[in-house]
Each structure stands twice: as structure tokens, then as C-alpha cells.
Scaffold this motif. Structure first.
Motif, PDB file in Angstrom:
ATOM      1  N   PHE A 139       0.817  -1.196  -0.143  1.00  0.00           N
ATOM      2  CA  PHE A 139      -0.150  -0.731   0.300  1.00  0.00           C
ATOM      3  C   PHE A 139       1.209   1.074   0.013  1.00  0.00           C
ATOM      4  N   ARG A 140       0.575   2.164  -1.332  1.00  0.00           N
ATOM      5  CA  ARG A 140       1.388   3.703  -0.908  1.00  0.00           C
ATOM      6  C   ARG A 140       0.400   4.508  -1.374  1.00  0.00           C
ATOM      7  N   ASP A 141      -0.031   5.539  -0.214  1.00  0.00           N
ATOM      8  CA  ASP A 141      -0.928   6.472  -0.716  1.00  0.00           C
ATOM      9  C   ASP A 141      -0.630   7.195  -1.692  1.00  0.00           C
ATOM     10  N   GLU A 142      -0.350   6.897  -2.532  1.00  0.00           N
ATOM     11  CA  GLU A 142      -0.321   8.149  -3.849  1.00  0.00           C
ATOM     12  C   GLU A 142      -1.132   9.155  -3.640  1.00  0.00           C
ATOM     13  N   ILE A 143      -0.143  10.015  -4.322  1.00  0.00           N
ATOM     14  CA  ILE A 143      -0.423  11.625  -4.209  1.00  0.00           C
ATOM     15  C   ILE A 143      -1.758  11.624  -5.258  1.00  0.00           C
ATOM     16  N   THR A 149      -5.091   0.358 -12.437  1.00  0.00           N
ATOM     17  CA  THR A 149      -4.322  -0.734 -11.732  1.00  0.00           C
ATOM     18  C   THR A 149      -2.955   0.162 -11.961  1.00  0.00           C
ATOM     19  N   MET A 150      -2.291   0.796 -12.584  1.00  0.00           N
ATOM     20  CA  MET A 150      -0.980   0.663 -13.613  1.00  0.00           C
ATOM     21  C   MET A 150      -0.604   1.875 -12.182  1.00  0.00           C
ATOM     22  N   ARG A 151      -1.728   2.138 -11.949  1.00  0.00           N
ATOM     23  CA  ARG A 151      -1.130   3.491 -10.299  1.00  0.00           C
ATOM     24  C   ARG A 151      -2.147   3.611  -9.519  1.00  0.00           C
ATOM     25  N   SER A 152      -2.196   2.710  -8.623  1.00  0.00           N
ATOM     26  CA  SER A 152      -3.408   2.415  -7.929  1.00  0.00           C
ATOM     27  C   SER A 152      -2.171   2.142  -6.051  1.00  0.00           C
ATOM     28  N   ARG A 153      -3.108   2.455  -5.612  1.00  0.00           N
ATOM     29  CA  ARG A 153      -3.224   2.321  -3.938  1.00  0.00           C
ATOM     30  C   ARG A 153      -2.580   1.330  -3.454  1.00  0.00           C
ATOM     31  N   GLU A 154      -3.451   0.537  -3.679  1.00  0.00           N
ATOM     32  CA  GLU A 154      -3.303  -0.941  -2.952  1.00  0.00           C
ATOM     33  C   GLU A 154      -2.341  -1.548  -4.556  1.00  0.00           C
ATOM     34  N   PHE A 155      -0.908  -2.232  -4.957  1.00  0.00           N
ATOM     35  CA  PHE A 155      -0.889  -2.911  -5.966  1.00  0.00           C
ATOM     36  C   PHE A 155      -0.426  -3.743  -5.327  1.00  0.00           C
ATOM     37  N   LEU A 156       0.008  -4.917  -6.597  1.00  0.00           N
ATOM     38  CA  LEU A 156       1.209  -6.086  -5.678  1.00  0.00           C
ATOM     39  C   LEU A 156       2.346  -5.998  -6.364  1.00  0.00           C
ATOM     40  N   ILE A 282       6.530   2.894 -19.966  1.00  0.00           N
ATOM     41  CA  ILE A 282       4.952   2.602 -18.453  1.00  0.00           C
ATOM     42  C   ILE A 282       6.664   1.719 -17.792  1.00  0.00           C
ATOM     43  N   GLU A 283       7.286   2.144 -16.185  1.00  0.00           N
ATOM     44  CA  GLU A 283       8.401   1.404 -15.018  1.00  0.00           C
ATOM     45  C   GLU A 283       7.325   0.335 -14.987  1.00  0.00           C
ATOM     46  N   VAL A 284       8.142  -1.219 -15.472  1.00  0.00           N
ATOM     47  CA  VAL A 284       7.757  -2.023 -14.677  1.00  0.00           C
ATOM     48  C   VAL A 284       8.577  -3.058 -14.246  1.00  0.00           C
ATOM     49  N   GLY A 285       9.714  -2.443 -13.629  1.00  0.00           N
ATOM     50  CA  GLY A 285      10.631  -3.522 -12.960  1.00  0.00           C
ATOM     51  C   GLY A 285      11.227  -2.132 -12.449  1.00  0.00           C
ATOM     52  N   HIS A 286      12.122  -2.440 -11.592  1.00  0.00           N
ATOM     53  CA  HIS A 286      12.945  -1.473 -10.820  1.00  0.00           C
ATOM     54  C   HIS A 286      14.055  -2.374  -9.896  1.00  0.00           C
ATOM     55  N   ILE A 287      15.290  -2.081  -9.884  1.00  0.00           N
ATOM     56  CA  ILE A 287      16.699  -3.392  -9.253  1.00  0.00           C
ATOM     57  C   ILE A 287      16.750  -2.213  -8.595  1.00  0.00           C
ATOM     58  N   ILE A 319       9.186  -5.715  -9.297  1.00  0.00           N
ATOM     59  CA  ILE A 319       8.290  -5.894 -10.040  1.00  0.00           C
ATOM     60  C   ILE A 319       6.671  -5.628  -9.748  1.00  0.00           C
ATOM     61  N   GLY A 320       6.228  -5.384 -10.888  1.00  0.00           N
ATOM     62  CA  GLY A 320       4.113  -4.693 -10.305  1.00  0.00           C
ATOM     63  C   GLY A 320       3.505  -5.869 -11.187  1.00  0.00           C
ATOM     64  N   PRO A 321       3.575  -6.712 -10.251  1.00  0.00           N
ATOM     65  CA  PRO A 321       2.431  -7.961 -11.531  1.00  0.00           C
ATOM     66  C   PRO A 321       0.456  -6.884 -11.518  1.00  0.00           C
ATOM     67  N   SER A 322       0.811  -6.467 -11.201  1.00  0.00           N
ATOM     68  CA  SER A 322      -0.621  -5.526 -11.103  1.00  0.00           C
ATOM     69  C   SER A 322      -0.679  -3.919 -12.187  1.00  0.00           C
ATOM     70  N   ARG A 323       0.856  -3.932 -12.192  1.00  0.00           N
ATOM     71  CA  ARG A 323       0.482  -2.843 -13.380  1.00  0.00           C
ATOM     72  C   ARG A 323       0.666  -2.968 -14.570  1.00  0.00           C
ATOM     73  N   LEU A 324       1.725  -4.860 -14.289  1.00  0.00           N
ATOM     74  CA  LEU A 324       2.179  -5.056 -15.591  1.00  0.00           C
ATOM     75  C   LEU A 324       0.771  -5.601 -16.973  1.00  0.00           C
TER      76      LEU A 324
HETATM   77  P1  ATP Z   1       6.953   4.591  -9.703  1.00  0.00           P
HETATM   78  O1  ATP Z   1       8.250   5.655 -10.062  1.00  0.00           O
HETATM   79  O2  ATP Z   1       5.767   4.262 -11.013  1.00  0.00           O
HETATM   80  O3  ATP Z   1       6.312   5.878  -9.116  1.00  0.00           O
HETATM   81  P2  ATP Z   1       8.542   3.565  -7.650  1.00  0.00           P
HETATM   82  O4  ATP Z   1       9.614   4.061  -8.453  1.00  0.00           O
HETATM   83  O5  ATP Z   1       7.873   3.910  -6.424  1.00  0.00           O
HETATM   84  O6  ATP Z   1       7.907   3.280  -9.411  1.00  0.00           O
HETATM   85  P3  ATP Z   1       9.553   0.676  -6.824  1.00  0.00           P
HETATM   86  O7  ATP Z   1       9.858   1.752  -5.498  1.00  0.00           O
HETATM   87  O8  ATP Z   1      10.644   0.832  -7.991  1.00  0.00           O
HETATM   88  O9  ATP Z   1       8.481   2.555  -7.722  1.00  0.00           O
HETATM   89  O10 ATP Z   1       8.922  -0.785  -7.267  1.00  0.00           O
HETATM   90  C1  ATP Z   1       9.084  -1.682  -7.899  1.00  0.00           C
HETATM   91  C2  ATP Z   1       7.543  -1.845  -8.773  1.00  0.00           C
HETATM   92  O11 ATP Z   1       6.074  -1.674  -8.652  1.00  0.00           O
HETATM   93  C3  ATP Z   1       8.056  -0.601  -9.770  1.00  0.00           C
HETATM   94  O12 ATP Z   1       8.591  -0.867 -10.695  1.00  0.00           O
HETATM   95  C4  ATP Z   1       6.287  -0.724 -10.294  1.00  0.00           C
HETATM   96  O13 ATP Z   1       5.924  -1.797 -11.241  1.00  0.00           O
HETATM   97  C5  ATP Z   1       5.480  -1.119  -8.996  1.00  0.00           C
HETATM   98  N1  ATP Z   1       4.474  -0.282  -8.584  1.00  0.00           N
HETATM   99  C6  ATP Z   1       4.914   0.772  -7.059  1.00  0.00           C
HETATM  100  N2  ATP Z   1       4.323   1.981  -7.608  1.00  0.00           N
HETATM  101  C7  ATP Z   1       3.176   1.004  -8.204  1.00  0.00           C
HETATM  102  C8  ATP Z   1       2.027   1.677  -8.209  1.00  0.00           C
HETATM  103  N3  ATP Z   1       1.665   3.017  -6.915  1.00  0.00           N
HETATM  104  N4  ATP Z   1       0.491   1.879  -8.219  1.00  0.00           N
HETATM  105  C9  ATP Z   1       1.461  -0.083  -8.828  1.00  0.00           C
HETATM  106  N5  ATP Z   1       2.241  -0.598  -9.466  1.00  0.00           N
HETATM  107  C10 ATP Z   1       3.542   0.253  -9.172  1.00  0.00           C
END
Ligand code: ATP
Ligand code: MG
Length: 440
Positions: A139-143, A149-156, A282-287, A319-324
Motif C-alpha cells: 500500500f502506498r498512499d499515492e498522491i 491498476t497502473m498506478r493504484s494505492r494498493e498494488f501487487l 511505463i516502469e514495470v520493474g526496478h532493481i 516488479i509490479g504484476p498488477s501494473r504489468l
Molecule cells: P513509480 O516511480 O512508478 O512510482 P516506484 O519507483 O515508486 O514506481 P518501486 O518502489 O521501485 O516503484 O516499486 C517496484 C515496482 O512496483 C515498480 O517498478 C512498479 O512496477 C510497481 N509499482 C510501484 N508503485 C506502484 C503503484 N502505485 N501501482 C502499481 N504498481 C506500482
């Protein structure tokens, strides 16, 4: 699955709230439902796709030697106080308290918790390298939650965490995940480009975002065109081969690729004009590799071969499956609906009975449905009494790769039509030939 018994609430109208095509199609196909802002239920069709995405992610994590665990969504604030992040994390963190008024939180990420698990059990370098991952709701309380589900507050999120004795070993662990990610996104039918990234609130100095190119992407990206033709590491890649993985990393980072935060206009302009690609992604993964950022405040140490204690070097890999799921749709759709890559399609095929109630059509469809099901295929059988036109539109909308169409005229000749959703090509063949083709 018979459509008459499958909960797939198709919307006829285009939902007004959806600004981008993937959100529109996920709502129309009855894949998701918003429950409150940025919080979604996954309905059966969506759940099936999400599960398939997770299975591919899991297989590639396992192939790279990571161990799956399952950490809870609710965390105690204590661990975050210990790492020093409790106050820094800000308003994106959903803070709650239990009946004893102990501060808790809904996890936005799990570095602290996994470091706690690690330090409780691992005491020697002999147990390294170690990579622990889970696939869990965050859960991230996105602004600005948006685009479904591309940018949701609850996400997988699939989040993996590596532990190593030295920085050098940690870079090898990083390269394992880098390679696993290239394979994962390809199996999902996507071409993701690793781009040098800012390390953000997690910190550190070695970080790549995996970006897929799409007009509706939120990030502005700049890269070399040749990425599009690079080979993907093979299934038999040896993840213990340090030099081999380094070579994969070197190749995939040899050309310019950066998001706007890291963009160096001078370096980009040095690339010949026709080879430059500036686009949205679209950012789908981050390492990340972040060294001892958490092991130090949390005291995660192991005994080294020298008999001394060493802070472990860590990395984290998301990796964000619910964004993928929407990202795949952004990359693969047409004006009639979704076109799933076979690897994540909710069904292998859909059988369309153009005249339900007609004895010959019913028996042909039942035969195809049961034969394919017995052959291990997951088939959706449209046995409803909707008009043929509605059935065709539904089949196109939900994007299953192959359609088998049984109409009274063809069936009278012992034949059906099969349609490839992607190319639109149709072919008439005997019922047996259709069964053989699709059981393969
Ligand atoms: P963004 O810049 O898009 O907010 P982030 O840098 O905050 O992403 P990370 O913390 O690296 O994201 O999270 C890893 C992965 O989780 C991201 O690459 C993305 O696929 C997914 N993710 C992050 N935030 C969200 C969200 N609000 N909704 C759906 N998927 C998310
Ligand atoms: Mg974010």
C-alpha cells in the motif's frame, strides 16, 4: 469454463472515468472493479491474467536461484524506526495502530522486515549468497492514483532482496536479477529496456528501471534504437557464471538509455539522429544495489572467511504484476479490444456457439469443448443465447488468442471456423482438424 457460469461482467459503454486504453479495456472486459480510490477488486478474468503474470515472474525468480517466502502486509513500526525510515517515508505510508495503540503500518516495501528475518537466522558467509522474495500486496498512499491498476494505492509487487558478503558478490546477485528480468518481460510478451535510474528514497548507487515503451507512459525516456533488436538471455543461462552474467549486463547497458531524471542531453545528442529514440515509457520493474544501507542500522552481519563480522551487502528488486497487466494491454490491443500474448491469456481458446439451442451446433461445441479440456487446455465456451454479433465482439474484447466459431451452416458439413485474434485470419476446417490444431 462455460460462459453461462462464468462471472464476467462486460460493460457495453465506454467507462467515462478511464483515460487510457488499458484502463478502459480492463473495465469493459470485467477484469477489475474500483472499490475506493486506487483500490481494486480483481474479478475472475483479471485474476486469471494476474495469476499467469505471477507464475512467469515466479518461475524466473526461481530459475535465478531466489527463494520464495511470504511476509505479511501489516508491519510493526518498530523495524522502520530502527532503520531510520519511519519518519522519512512520509505521507505515502499508511500508518495504523492496533487495539493496544501500537504503531503499525501497511507495508509499502519490505527491506526492514526481510533484513530482520535475515539477521535472525544467517550468521555465516557460508549461507550466502541468499535471495528471498515474495509476491505480496503493498500500500502506498499515492498522491495521484490513476489509470486503473497502473498506478493504484494498493498494488501487487514481487520484491526480492539479496544478501552477500562483499560488494563484488552483490553485483553478481544484481546481475542475476537483471538477467531474470530480461527473461521475465520477454515471456510476458514485452520488450523492456533497462535504464539507469535515480535511486530515490531507497538510496544507493547501482540502479536500473525496466521500462516498456508506450505512448501513455508516465515517464519520459531516452534511448538507443538498437535495444529493440538485442537478444534475450536463453533459458539455459548459467546463473552461477559470474563472467557470463556480467557480459549480459555489459551488453544491455552498453548503449544509452535513461529516464528523464538521469538524462544527459549531451551524451544523447552524440548518438546519430536516426538511432535516437525519445519516447514515453511505463516502469514495470526496478532493481537497486544499496550496500549496507539497512544492514548497518539493523545489525545484519555474518562471519566472513577471515573469522570477522561483516555487514552484508544488499539489493532489492521489484516488479509490479498488477501494473504489468495494463502495461501488456497498452502494448497489445486494437480497436476491438485486448490481444493477449498466449503466455498470459486468461484462456487458451474460446469456443463460440453461434446458435445455442441448435442441436447440431450444441453437439459440435460440446465435443470441441470437452476434447480440448481433456487435452489440458483452458477453454471458455460461449454457450449463452446472445446474438452471434455480441459473442464475436465479446471474444475480440477479451483477447483470447484463438477463437473456434461453430455456425449452423459449417457444422452441417462437419466443419468450424478458427480465427486468430491477432491477425484476424480465419480458416475453415473439419471439427477434428480444429481439435487437433488447438490441442497441440
Ligand atoms: P513509480 O516511480 O512508478 O512510482 P516506484 O519507483 O515508486 O514506481 P518501486 O518502489 O521501485 O516503484 O516499486 C517496484 C515496482 O512496483 C515498480 O517498478 C512498479 O512496477 C510497481 N509499482 C510501484 N508503485 C506502484 C503503484 N502505485 N501501482 C502499481 N504498481 C506500482
Ligand atoms: Mg512510486
Amino acid at each position: 469454463m462455460r460462459l453461462s457460469r462464468f462471472f464476467m461482467p462486460i460493460l457495453k459503454e465506454n467507462p467515462k472515468e478511464a483515460e487510457i486504453v488499458s484502463h478502459r479495456l480492463m473495465l469493459r472486459a470485467g477484469m477489475i472493479r474500483q472499490q475506493s480510490q486506487g483500490i481494486y477488486s480483481w474479478l475472475p478474468l483479471g485474476k486469471k491474467v494476474l495469476d499467469k503474470v505471477c507464475t512467469i515472474i515466479r518461475e524466473e525468480q526461481d530459475r535465478a536461484g531466489a527463494n520464495e517466502i511470504w511476509m505479511p502486509t501489516i508491519q510493526s513500526a518498530d523495524l522502520w524506526v530502527e532503520s531510520g525510515r519511519y519518519n522519512d517515508y512520509g505521507k505515502e505510508m499508511l500508518r495504523i495502530s492496533d487495539r493496544q495503540e501500537r504503531p503499525m503500518l501497511y507495508g509499502p516495501t519490505n527491506e526492514e522486515m526481510v533484513t530482520d528475518i535475515f539477521r535472525s537466522y544467517v550468521k555465516s558467509y557460508k549461507n550466502l549468497p541468499l535471495n528471498l522474495y515474495h509476491i505480496q500486496w503493498k500500500f502506498r498512499d499515492e498522491i495521484r492514483p490513476r489509470f486503473g491498476t497502473m498506478r493504484s494505492r494498493e498494488f501487487l509487487m514481487k520484491d526480492a532482496y539479496s544478501f552477500d558478503l562483499t560488494k563484488e558478490d552483490a553485483i553478481h546477485s544484481y546481475n542475476k536479477m537483471f538477467t531474470a528480468y530480461l527473461r521475465t518481460f520477454t515471456r510476458l510478451g514485452l520488450r523492456a529496456i533497462p535504464m539507469r535510474a535515480d535511486t530515490g528514497p531507497i538510496g544507493g548507487n547501482h540502479s536500473h528501471e525496466f521500462i516498456i515503451l508506450a505512448e501513455t507512459g508516465e515517464s519520459e525516456v531516452f534511448c538507443h534504437r538498437n535495444f529493440v533488436d538485442f537478444d534475450i538471455p536463453a533459458e539455459d543461462t548459467d546463473f552461477d557464471n559470474v563472467a557470463g552474467l556480467q557480459a549480459i549486463f555489459d551488453k544491455w547497458t552498453s548503449l544509452y538509455a535513461a529516464t528523464s531524471e538521469m538524462h544527459d542531453a549531451t551524451a544523447f545528442d552524440a548518438i546519430p539522429q536516426e538511432e535516437r529514440l525519445s519516447a514515453r515509457g511505463i516502469e514495470v520493474g526496478h532493481i537497486f544495489y544499496f550496500g549496507t544501507k539497512y544492514s548497518e542500522p539493523m545489525g545484519a552481519k555474518v562471519q566472513g572467511p577471515d573469522g570477522k563480522e561483516h555487514l552484508v551487502h544488499m539489493g532489492s528488486y521489484g516488479i509490479g504484476p498488477s501494473r504489468l497487466v495494463p502495461a501488456i494491454i497498452e502494448a497489445s490491443h486494437d480497436e476491438n479490444g485486448i490481444i493477449w500474448p498466449a503466455s498470459v491469456s486468461p484462456f487458451d481458446a474460446v469456443v463460440i456457439n453461434m446458435k445455442a439451442g441448435d442441436a447440431a451446433c450444441d453437439s459440435a461445441c460440446e465435443k470441441i469443448y470437452s476434447s480440448l479440456t481433456n487435452a489440458g487446455k483452458d477453454v471458455l465456451y460461449d454457450d449463452t443465447d446472445d446474438r452471434a454479433g455480441t459473442k464475436f465482439a465479446t471474444a475480440d474484447l477479451i483477447g483470447v488468442p484463438m477463437q473456434i466459431i461453430a455456425g449452423p451452416r459449417a457444422v452441417a458439413n462437419g466443419e468450424v471456423e478458427i480465427k486468430d485474434r491477432r491477425t484476424g485470419e480465419r480458416e475453415t476446417m473439419t471439427i477434428e482438424a480444429a481439435i487437433n490444431r488447438l490441442s497441440a
